[in-house]
Design a protein around this motif. Structure first.
Motif, PDB file in Angstrom:
ATOM      1  N   SER A  96       6.489  12.705   6.462  1.00 37.45           N
ATOM      2  CA  SER A  96       7.029  13.874   5.641  1.00 37.45           C
ATOM      3  C   SER A  96       7.884  14.420   6.997  1.00 37.45           C
ATOM      4  N   PRO A  97       9.042  15.196   7.045  1.00 36.50           N
ATOM      5  CA  PRO A  97       9.730  15.660   8.876  1.00 36.50           C
ATOM      6  C   PRO A  97       8.910  16.193   9.402  1.00 36.50           C
ATOM      7  N   GLN A  98       7.314  16.743   8.944  1.00 31.99           N
ATOM      8  CA  GLN A  98       6.530  17.800   9.771  1.00 31.99           C
ATOM      9  C   GLN A  98       4.942  16.136  10.234  1.00 31.99           C
ATOM     10  N   GLY A  99       5.373  15.062  10.215  1.00 30.00           N
ATOM     11  CA  GLY A  99       4.421  14.114  11.366  1.00 30.00           C
ATOM     12  C   GLY A  99       5.114  13.783  11.927  1.00 30.00           C
ATOM     13  N   ALA A 100       3.760  12.750  12.438  1.00 31.55           N
ATOM     14  CA  ALA A 100       4.301  12.641  13.917  1.00 31.55           C
ATOM     15  C   ALA A 100       5.465  10.855  13.885  1.00 31.55           C
ATOM     16  N   LEU A 101       5.715  11.051  15.304  1.00 28.75           N
ATOM     17  CA  LEU A 101       7.524  10.769  15.111  1.00 28.75           C
ATOM     18  C   LEU A 101       7.088   9.286  14.924  1.00 28.75           C
ATOM     19  N   LEU A 102       7.507   8.559  14.106  1.00 28.72           N
ATOM     20  CA  LEU A 102       7.623   6.932  13.897  1.00 28.72           C
ATOM     21  C   LEU A 102       8.022   5.997  15.103  1.00 28.72           C
ATOM     22  N   LYS A 103       6.823   5.614  15.498  1.00 26.62           N
ATOM     23  CA  LYS A 103       8.519   4.221  16.710  1.00 26.62           C
ATOM     24  C   LYS A 103       7.748   3.366  16.414  1.00 26.62           C
ATOM     25  N   GLN A 104       7.982   2.256  17.706  1.00 26.23           N
ATOM     26  CA  GLN A 104       7.735   0.755  17.784  1.00 26.23           C
ATOM     27  C   GLN A 104       6.013   0.682  17.874  1.00 26.23           C
TER      28      GLN A 104
END
Ligand code: ADE
Length: 249
Positions: A96-104
């Protein structure tokens, strides 16, 4: 030991109203990983868990407003059914766009979760999912970027691809996932292949020298320079060696 109780089996279950979209994952590196059973991917159609003959999974939002909201019940039934098929506990990720931003580092953490949990990727469509389902059954929300997609499917595919290539045996060369961009929080050094001279542009001399230490030093310097030029925001959290810290300052 039966396959079902084999703790090393890594399961990803996707819940979506468009499970067909995930067919595109059966190509390339990921396709090979699935074929070789390094990862098991099962896509479940949310409509199969609908409670009416029209296979409805969405309804109008309480309080009014545009669009439709995915109902809790079919999604709950799907998640509960998946759990009956797996030995490990579910870990439910809602894209969802409200989630924590995915990073490596997040990709690495979720890839490691695959050893102890059955990863369930819940793909929303329409205006989202009934909040009560999120509060009761979702373990984390994950966004792949600050933009809005028409559903969670592409985000789930991005996450699956990023995790799969970190699994042992998935990439041909075991070191290639270690050296690359973001593994230490830096961008990757530039790469060259034949010919040595491409329309007048030559491969940097050091790469032809055979001096492995000099090559490693050059690559490390270039990774740092590139990060500084293209993504200086990464330098705050990058893991730099003592040598790199000297170059950086
Ligand atoms: N669903 C819609 N937009 C998304 C995003 N940016 N990341 C993850 N899931 C999404």
């Amino acid at each position: 030991m039966s396959i079902a109780s084999n703790q090393s089996v890594k399961n990803i279950d996707v819940i979506s109203v468009l499970p067909e979209m995930f067919k595109s994952l059966h190509f390339g590196v990921l396709g090979r990983a699935l074929k070789n059973d390094l990862l098991r991917l099962t896509c479940w159609d949310a409509r199969d868990y609908s409670v009416d003959k029209h296979r409805t999974v969405d309804d109008k939002p309480y309080g009014g407003g545009p669009g439709m909201v995915m109902m809790a019940k079919p999604l709950r039934k799907a998640i509960q059914h998946i759990q009956t098929q797996r030995d490990k506990p579910n870990w439910v990720v809602y894209l969802s766009p409200q989630g924590a931003l995915l990073k490596q580092p997040g990709v690495v953490r979720l890839k490691e979760k695959l050893s102890t949990h059955n990863l369930v990727l819940l793909c929303g469509r329409y205006e989202g999912i009934d909040e009560r389902l999120i509060e009761s059954l979702v373990d984390e929300e994950c966004s792949i970027g600050d933009y809005v997609l028409s559903g969670g499917e592409f985000a789930a595919m991005v996450l699956i691809d990023a995790m799969a290539r970190l699994l042992p045996g998935v990439l041909g060369d075991e070191t290639s996932a270690v050296d690359e961009s973001f593994s230490r929080g830096l961008l990757e050094y530039p790469q060259y292949t034949r010919p040595e001279n491409d329309e007048g542009a030559r491969v940097p001399e050091v790469l032809l020298s055979g001096d492995h230490q000099a090559i490693a030093r050059w690559r490390s310097r270039m990774a740092l320079q590139r990060t500084l030029a293209k993504r200086p925001d990464l330098l705050g959290t990058a893991q730099l060696s003592a040598e790199e810290k000297k170059i950086d300052s």
